[in-house]
Design an enzyme around this catalytic site. Sequence first.
Site, PDB file in Angstrom:
ATOM      1  N   SER A  94      -0.130  -5.885   8.032  1.00 43.56           N
ATOM      2  CA  SER A  94       0.873  -6.271   7.034  1.00 43.56           C
ATOM      3  C   SER A  94       0.335  -7.326   6.079  1.00 43.56           C
ATOM      4  O   SER A  94      -0.352  -8.250   6.484  1.00 43.56           O
ATOM      5  CB  SER A  94       2.116  -6.838   7.732  1.00 43.56           C
ATOM      6  OG  SER A  94       3.206  -5.958   7.639  1.00 43.56           O
ATOM      7  N   GLY A  95       0.692  -7.154   4.828  1.00 42.80           N
ATOM      8  CA  GLY A  95       0.498  -8.215   3.858  1.00 42.80           C
ATOM      9  C   GLY A  95       1.871  -8.773   3.544  1.00 42.80           C
ATOM     10  O   GLY A  95       2.531  -8.311   2.630  1.00 42.80           O
ATOM     11  N   SER A 141       3.559  -3.647   4.554  1.00 47.43           N
ATOM     12  CA  SER A 141       3.630  -5.011   4.078  1.00 47.43           C
ATOM     13  C   SER A 141       4.976  -5.250   3.435  1.00 47.43           C
ATOM     14  O   SER A 141       5.733  -4.323   3.192  1.00 47.43           O
ATOM     15  CB  SER A 141       2.558  -5.234   3.003  1.00 47.43           C
ATOM     16  OG  SER A 141       1.278  -4.890   3.472  1.00 47.43           O
ATOM     17  N   ASN A 173       7.698  -2.480   2.546  1.00 44.80           N
ATOM     18  CA  ASN A 173       6.774  -1.423   2.969  1.00 44.80           C
ATOM     19  C   ASN A 173       6.286  -1.656   4.386  1.00 44.80           C
ATOM     20  O   ASN A 173       5.223  -1.211   4.748  1.00 44.80           O
ATOM     21  CB  ASN A 173       5.571  -1.427   2.006  1.00 44.80           C
ATOM     22  CG  ASN A 173       4.706  -0.194   2.123  1.00 44.80           C
ATOM     23  OD1 ASN A 173       5.220   0.908   2.235  1.00 44.80           O
ATOM     24  ND2 ASN A 173       3.393  -0.385   2.109  1.00 44.80           N
ATOM     25  N   TYR A 230       0.826  -1.201   0.000  1.00 44.43           N
ATOM     26  CA  TYR A 230       0.000   0.000   0.000  1.00 44.43           C
ATOM     27  C   TYR A 230       0.865   1.257   0.000  1.00 44.43           C
ATOM     28  O   TYR A 230       1.645   1.466   0.927  1.00 44.43           O
ATOM     29  CB  TYR A 230      -0.890  -0.031   1.243  1.00 44.43           C
ATOM     30  CG  TYR A 230      -1.876   1.106   1.333  1.00 44.43           C
ATOM     31  CD1 TYR A 230      -3.113   1.024   0.717  1.00 44.43           C
ATOM     32  CD2 TYR A 230      -1.558   2.281   2.024  1.00 44.43           C
ATOM     33  CE1 TYR A 230      -4.027   2.069   0.794  1.00 44.43           C
ATOM     34  CE2 TYR A 230      -2.465   3.329   2.107  1.00 44.43           C
ATOM     35  CZ  TYR A 230      -3.691   3.215   1.487  1.00 44.43           C
ATOM     36  OH  TYR A 230      -4.588   4.253   1.563  1.00 44.43           O
TER      37      TYR A 230
END
Lengths: 382, 382, 382, 382
Positions: free
Chosen positions: B298-299, B260, B230, B158
């Site tokens: 978080s991804g 993420s 990120n 993001y």
Amino acid sequence: MSKRNALPALLLLVSSLAPAQTKPRARDLGVPFDGAPGPLNAITDVKGVEVGHTTLISGSGKLKVGEGPVRTGVTAVFPRGKDSIDPVFGAWFTLNGNGEMTGTTWVEDSGFLDGPVMITNTHSVGVVRDAVIAWRVKKAPPDEDGYYWSLPVVAETYDGDLNDINGFHVKPEHVFHALDTAHGGPVEEGNVGGGTGMICNEFKGGIGTASRVLDAKDGGYTVGVLVQCNYGLRSQLRIAGVPVGREIPDHTVHDTDIGSIIIVVATDAPLIPTQLKRVVRRATLGLGRDGSFSGDGSGDIFIAFSTANAGAAGSKGVHDLKMLANEQLNPIFLGTVQAVEEAVINAMVAAETMTGINDRTVIALPHDKLREVLKKYNRLAK
Amino acid sequence: MSKRNALPALLLLVSSLAPAQTKPRARDLGVPFDGAPGPLNAITDVKGVEVGHTTLISGSGKLKVGEGPVRTGVTAVFPRGKDSIDPVFGAWFTLNGNGEMTGTTWVEDSGFLDGPVMITNTHSVGVVRDAVIAWRVKKAPPDEDGYYWSLPVVAETYDGDLNDINGFHVKPEHVFHALDTAHGGPVEEGNVGGGTGMICNEFKGGIGTASRVLDAKDGGYTVGVLVQCNYGLRSQLRIAGVPVGREIPDHTVHDTDIGSIIIVVATDAPLIPTQLKRVVRRATLGLGRDGSFSGDGSGDIFIAFSTANAGAAGSKGVHDLKMLANEQLNPIFLGTVQAVEEAVINAMVAAETMTGINDRTVIALPHDKLREVLKKYNRLAK
Amino acid sequence: MSKRNALPALLLLVSSLAPAQTKPRARDLGVPFDGAPGPLNAITDVKGVEVGHTTLISGSGKLKVGEGPVRTGVTAVFPRGKDSIDPVFGAWFTLNGNGEMTGTTWVEDSGFLDGPVMITNTHSVGVVRDAVIAWRVKKAPPDEDGYYWSLPVVAETYDGDLNDINGFHVKPEHVFHALDTAHGGPVEEGNVGGGTGMICNEFKGGIGTASRVLDAKDGGYTVGVLVQCNYGLRSQLRIAGVPVGREIPDHTVHDTDIGSIIIVVATDAPLIPTQLKRVVRRATLGLGRDGSFSGDGSGDIFIAFSTANAGAAGSKGVHDLKMLANEQLNPIFLGTVQAVEEAVINAMVAAETMTGINDRTVIALPHDKLREVLKKYNRLAK
Amino acid sequence: MSKRNALPALLLLVSSLAPAQTKPRARDLGVPFDGAPGPLNAITDVKGVEVGHTTLISGSGKLKVGEGPVRTGVTAVFPRGKDSIDPVFGAWFTLNGNGEMTGTTWVEDSGFLDGPVMITNTHSVGVVRDAVIAWRVKKAPPDEDGYYWSLPVVAETYDGDLNDINGFHVKPEHVFHALDTAHGGPVEEGNVGGGTGMICNEFKGGIGTASRVLDAKDGGYTVGVLVQCNYGLRSQLRIAGVPVGREIPDHTVHDTDIGSIIIVVATDAPLIPTQLKRVVRRATLGLGRDGSFSGDGSGDIFIAFSTANAGAAGSKGVHDLKMLANEQLNPIFLGTVQAVEEAVINAMVAAETMTGINDRTVIALPHDKLREVLKKYNRLAK
């Protein structure tokens, strides 16, 4: 102690009331861990959790299968204490699957952990499993048709480097003893219980524990961790980020990564199984901080539970639950990572040099040398 | 460059032939990483791997949705180069699932990764996905019935803190450009491609890469890693075990862990999907070394592939495969952990201070300050 | 209808208020299904669920990529209706992964489904995904920093046998239309929405739905199912256990199992994600009853949600939940199996013979012949 | 037979050379199954597979825990025969996790099944597990340091309705007997081995087996299935699609779905673990055809293996493998579904009425009545 707990001569019993904490722990030696531990810095800081060990040490010299030397044992971790039969929400995770944790298929599907988590050596998982059922049958009578159900959780790491593992020295009565003597308060660490004969980063390993208490604004929850620590290569060991393993290169015992780690994470935060699955996966990050790369031979298997939501496993109707918002999980994630990081080091700090089968010796992590290395890297806390 | 690649004015193109490596990388600054990198210390050390970026930077000042400022892009990673349509064995893993990686259901079930791995911002996954299909339809004609199949792998982090993410500025032509300009050799790092607007440990983040080459006795294989970085809180950041984040507390931007990380692991070792699944899970341990606790927002999604076993995805008959013995995986596991650890730091070292929407600024990791901190902890390598 | 929903000429709109249920459904034809359906025998029997379709049919004759013929669409299923932004507990499962369902990584990890479930054709997943974000951005303003987050769930099956799939005919406005016109009440079945160009057991397939209502003693809950049905070989088709496929061998279209099925399971029972994961896995058993063996080319991907526990996704503090006891799940499991079994047959019964690209025709399941076969096997219910 | 196999009096030995196949099997009774079985219509049609049973039947009348009545046993399935220590590629799947299959964590991660698959009753998993290790230690000496490793696969279903399960009557010598007497050729079905005291769809259940042989054009591979069948409600039972359970409503024994099924799938097709995972998941579809909804109390756990790729588990270097193309899997998928469907029915057809603890009787599926029902629905094959 009942008759069934009369233990055979080979048992050198580590008293469950021994002043275990007179030994220094990692932070006593000046290791600078992050976060705020609970009063005991142990899994038993989570209210209700009880831990019992049976430690089996006997014989010395050359291995004679079935006779010894014996360096093994069994550890029991009860989420709600040994007298409760109320399951807890639970979840598990495998970082590397070269190991066993029975009962996890139902933990995964039901979302509940029913009974204690047991930890022993690789070749004694079966006897421990059936003995847990037998113990429960004796504790709580089956229904009128004799109907009884049980899928115990039993994990292991391999102690055959020091122990006569093919002698199958763990017997049902040793299991009963660990179950019957489980207790709150300080937890014995190092060469005790299932951890008796274990090796960690090529130092003597075994049982370790730690905890974190969250800030009141984050709910004030406690996260406790217990590890049976038997993994790792010396060269990879980091303590508080410092390359301690490389600085103490003596008396290594492996060519490659061998062994395993079992991690138990407890919390009183009201988490549902989906959330515990996220918590338990974070144990990996704690191991990462300690330098693990999780070798092919490792059985790195973790289980987490929440002592909140008592009664949720009842078989009738609709239950009222509490669930912490997902967005509030970060302090629990972080506490888990920190407590795992510390529990592993605590295991090595507590364990003492041991000589096992065929006079093989595994040295303890030397405390003074550890302090020297921390100082060299400007990381000695006191 | 074909007509479809005529890019709109807002594209500030980072030339794919730019002397990217004139910028210092983490080990140039004296960060003491373990293990032996390949010649480029990049994912492209794995033969055949090509990387392409489209970087979109335009506008400044107050956010006006649809107009900018724009700080985003798209990155393409081809396992066998952009001209190959031969799938590779692949596997994926989720550390924390607050993100997207399309196409993984078929990676999981087939064991193959078909086409490139694309990385972009959260709100552009769709346009990138369909554009990859369109690009492939143009590259290789469908069969006579017009039959064509495609399940592209597209991941995201993001960038809405710096980028007008709801302006949907990534267009099909930007995707085509990243695909068409993918190349071997040095990989651009920092504020490029999908990583353009990303933030890592509250420093400017983005794309990073690293590699490890195994000893000849371990097969001499290469492991390469590329990250779009990120994630993370400043206070948790460790570099080579040193608490760098805490020592550089200025200009933080988050209250809690946000963001993420996407990790791509490539190797030329002959691994089957079951083994790649074990490799990709180890990425977590590399993040652990860097201090991540993988926050709720978080991804953290990873994918790994092996460029060995060309032709294995053919639809007819029985294929001959090569498979490295499980017992030989340890150096690959360790190399993966090390390369992830380094690629994240490389991303921060390469990224430059950026001002985005509403004049928000995220600072770069200050190189001189980093060296100071490493020196303080006796960890400066040169 | 807002300006953005002004649809292009190629849209042959199936009115969402059409008297869809004047067409006979499977049980109207005498198929003897088990269990008690809800009033609509549709997923919309679960209170709050709304379904919208956009159906795109235009052109005929030879395929000209980009021009048609067009036989496709998009379907939206809102768990709590189109005006709610309150997520529901959810879980998903893959029987065979040769397909796409975006957003599932976060469903898995968070336990929540946020927004609608969208279903379209394979090559339009991307446009639908980004359009869902755009629609949501318009519906609910981002915060003052422009911060907005979205990981839409979009699934697909392949309609390229009848549709100009590489023409990418689904556009954002078609997505908006399906979202904006979602409604409770009867659900259109057959050649509508995402199901427009689908093929099932070599009959014309598409959208189907069914429901079951539990006995009051079992809680009186409702289970609703919606399928986009595009899988199967004629020879394997069983209806109510009767080998119908083998008895109607004409006009088959495949050599091997091709295509896929997306299944959405809704319930108002208070289930947590762990339980929904068990429910959604049971969809497989319903397909088993219909004779599926889930071929290699199938994307058989299922998602389930519970409309209970409104507000559980709130980001603050501790939530009160309701959870049905695990031991009470059997009627829900059985209802799910039964409703899946029936929804697939309903899709085929509702779908009408269609001629698509290159004048290819797929016949509808002939109602009279179906009755004949049921009678032959003494299974005609009326 | 060695001394350790001298069995106690309570063992009523079912001779492993008994003319088991003189009893009619399901297709002998006219059940119209699809597909072509192998010569034995048994898992042993897969070359190398050997099956051994120990059947324990003694006592009658009122349950006296520890004394009986005893109605239990243990079954061993060796992928490459009892004299091979060469692992096979394997994979497992859980449809409903209320059961145990030890060793699966390493099957999952390594991709190999090492040793036999054992099946017994719920409370004897432990003794069987440790006995398998002991047996292997005796068969193949450990290395010079006494190093030995073992993670046996042991599964169970619950026989406490007929058996004194809390008497723990399975002893190591019974395990050794099943291992030592494993053989190719016809497989005993019904009330034998681990299946001795089992109940299926409220008829007497137990062990069942079936196989399918693929057409030469599909590679001519064999798929074999063995089930230990203890699941299901009478009302749900379908045989070849016919609602047989509802037509024979007498002498039911459960209120709700109780019990479990263990399914072992063997093939000689050259499948890698990723592919076996897809195969094993299809077992669910076979159960679906038989009417299962997989109740909450079920432990429905499946394991599959391929006998191809001998030597692939060797610890050194790079192995040459064969892998069937994914696109060629459909006949194997279908054969698995069909063989599971039939093996379950074979178990019920072979099992005989049994009276167990407290004089509880479970009736066999009546053969004549089955034929009548098939005829009523025009499905009697002969």
